[in-house]
Scaffold this active site. Structure first.
Site, PDB file in Angstrom:
ATOM      1  N   PRO A 158     -16.974 -10.970   8.937  1.00 35.52           N
ATOM      2  CG  PRO A 158     -18.663 -10.083   7.586  1.00 35.52           C
ATOM      3  CD  PRO A 158     -17.265 -10.240   7.839  1.00 35.52           C
ATOM      4  CB  VAL A 159     -18.910 -15.215  12.597  1.00 37.24           C
ATOM      5  CG1 VAL A 159     -19.167 -16.577  12.844  1.00 37.24           C
ATOM      6  CG2 VAL A 159     -17.892 -14.789  13.049  1.00 37.24           C
ATOM      7  CG  ASP A 169     -14.544 -21.609   2.364  1.00 40.42           C
ATOM      8  OD1 ASP A 169     -14.881 -21.473   1.185  1.00 40.42           O
ATOM      9  OD2 ASP A 169     -15.021 -21.122   3.313  1.00 40.42           O
ATOM     10  CB  ALA A 210     -10.785 -21.164   5.957  1.00 43.94           C
ATOM     11  N   GLY A 241     -20.514 -16.558   4.839  1.00 48.10           N
ATOM     12  CA  GLY A 241     -20.097 -17.040   3.452  1.00 48.10           C
ATOM     13  C   GLY A 241     -18.695 -16.393   3.082  1.00 48.10           C
ATOM     14  CG  LEU A 242     -17.769 -12.801   3.542  1.00 48.89           C
ATOM     15  CD1 LEU A 242     -17.881 -11.218   4.128  1.00 48.89           C
ATOM     16  CD2 LEU A 242     -17.815 -12.640   1.999  1.00 48.89           C
ATOM     17  N   GLY A 243     -15.590 -16.956   4.570  1.00 48.44           N
ATOM     18  CA  GLY A 243     -14.536 -17.649   5.143  1.00 48.44           C
ATOM     19  C   GLY A 243     -13.910 -17.327   6.310  1.00 48.44           C
ATOM     20  CB  SER A 244     -15.149 -15.837   9.531  1.00 46.73           C
ATOM     21  OG  SER A 244     -16.065 -16.928   9.858  1.00 46.73           O
TER      22      SER A 244
HETATM   23  O1  PMV Z   1     -17.932 -21.294   3.592  1.00 45.87           O
HETATM   24  P1  PMV Z   1     -19.101 -20.664   2.862  1.00 45.87           P
HETATM   25  O2  PMV Z   1     -20.421 -20.517   3.512  1.00 45.87           O
HETATM   26  O3  PMV Z   1     -18.446 -19.670   2.010  1.00 45.87           O
HETATM   27  O4  PMV Z   1     -19.454 -21.888   2.002  1.00 45.87           O
HETATM   28  C1  PMV Z   1     -18.758 -22.824   1.559  1.00 45.87           C
HETATM   29  C2  PMV Z   1     -18.933 -23.305   0.243  1.00 45.87           C
HETATM   30  C3  PMV Z   1     -19.985 -24.649   0.135  1.00 45.87           C
HETATM   31  O5  PMV Z   1     -19.522 -25.061  -1.219  1.00 45.87           O
HETATM   32  C4  PMV Z   1     -21.270 -24.311   0.285  1.00 45.87           C
HETATM   33  C5  PMV Z   1     -19.416 -25.669   0.956  1.00 45.87           C
HETATM   34  C6  PMV Z   1     -17.984 -26.107   0.670  1.00 45.87           C
HETATM   35  O6  PMV Z   1     -17.494 -26.929   1.607  1.00 45.87           O
HETATM   36  O7  PMV Z   1     -17.484 -25.990  -0.455  1.00 45.87           O
END
Ligand code: PMV
Length: 317
Positions: free
Chosen positions: A102-103, A153, A111, A106-109
């Protein structure tokens, strides 16, 4: 040329998000239950690079996507970076992108998408692309999504193994003395990481000593968690997750729903729970023993999680 495929997993951050941007350590692990897969096939001569995003039902010619559009950042920019790296001209290829990540959750979609696109393109062009060369390229692509990514990520997704990460240093792997299972519950609320990162930056600029103290405590938690994982001390891991979540609340990146999901998971037997990733939406993770798996899953769903996945962190060989 025949069709070639490449994929990349999602990821979860176990400890240290946000503080990692300010130099504190963080721990992350791949989430193989969700993946991006990119297939590259030959296209008609002179047709250029055409990208079909299956989930969006959209097909775009790379050369025609406006450079300020989200589609450019997600699909075209990673391809451009890779071609520049290989010093290769725009090839006549059709890329098909499929994703179960899912976009903005926070699951790194972002990257994972960049990783799979670059790998598929390199494979189609017959070029070698070792992980050590790919990782900085995916980091460049990440910068386009949010200005100051820490690099965690891209690192965990490219190498696809648990990492202990300190910004600006080589990622460290670590031993896992006892396997454990993390549940990942998606709130269904998308929340772009660049917004929460920017808000934390504003908080920091308004009161550096207070924020630096919060980041330092999160850093201590990440160090302690690494030690717990290395010694198999799962009893201390849950409370460390809970404390990390409380500190993320102080950074204003939790939400009512994320707090509730953590709370119900703990009440149903999880050893600990915290939000994972950028926050305000996205996912929470919970440390759950086998015996508590069913009640925790039921409680999370009832509290509003749109999906519940789990990932097993394997014992080191
Ligand atoms: O990409 P996300 O939403 O899983 O979060 C990245 C983690 C943060 O620490 C919030 C940002 C970062 O660049 O490390």
């Amino acid at each position: 040329m025949v069709a070639v495929s490449a994929s990349a997993p999602g990821k979860i951050i176990l400890f240290g998000e946000h503080a990692v941007v300010y130099g504190q350590p963080a721990i992350a692990a791949p989430l193989t239950a969700v993946q991006v897969t990119v297939t590259a096939e030959p296209g008609p001569p002179g047709g250029g690079l055409v990208i079909h995003a299956a989930a969006l039902g959209q097909t775009v010619a790379a050369a025609q996507v406006a450079p300020d559009s989200p589609l450019f950042n997600a699909l075209v920019y990673p391809a451009q970076l890779l071609l520049e790296h290989l010093r290769a001209p725009m090839p006549d290829l059709r890329l098909t992108v499929r994703s179960t990540i899912p976009v903005a959750s926070g699951l790194g979609s972002g990257a994972a998408l960049a990783t799979a696109i670059m790998r598929a393109l390199a494979a189609a062009l017959g070029a070698r692309l070792p992980d050590d060369a790919l990782n900085p390229l995916v980091y460049e692509a990440e910068k386009r999504h949010h200005g100051t990514p820490s690099g965690i990520d891209n690192t965990v997704i490219v190498y696809a193994r648990p990492v202990y990460f300190v910004r600006g240093t080589a990622p460290q792997t670590f031993a896992v003395a006892r396997p454990f299972t993390l549940f990942v519950a998606d709130s269904g609320q998308s929340s772009p990481t660049r917004l929460t990162v920017a808000d934390v930056r504003r908080l920091h600029d308004a009161d550096p000593p207070r924020l630096d103290a919060l980041f330092a405590r999160i850093g201590e938690i990440a160090r302690a968690a690494r030690q717990s994982i290395e010694t198999g001390d799962l009893d201390s891991l849950g409370p460390l997750m809970n404390e990390n979540h409380a500190l993320l609340r102080e950074l204003t990146v939790s939400s009512e729903l994320l707090d509730r999901l953590c709370q119900v998971a703990r009440e149903a037997g999880a050893r600990g729970a915290k939000l994972s990733g950028g926050g305000r939406g996205g996912t929470i993770i919970a440390l759950v023993d086998e015996a508590d798996a069913a009640p925790v899953t039921a409680a999370l769903r009832q509290a509003g999680a749109v999906r519940v996945l789990s990932t097993h962190i394997e014992q080191s060989p």
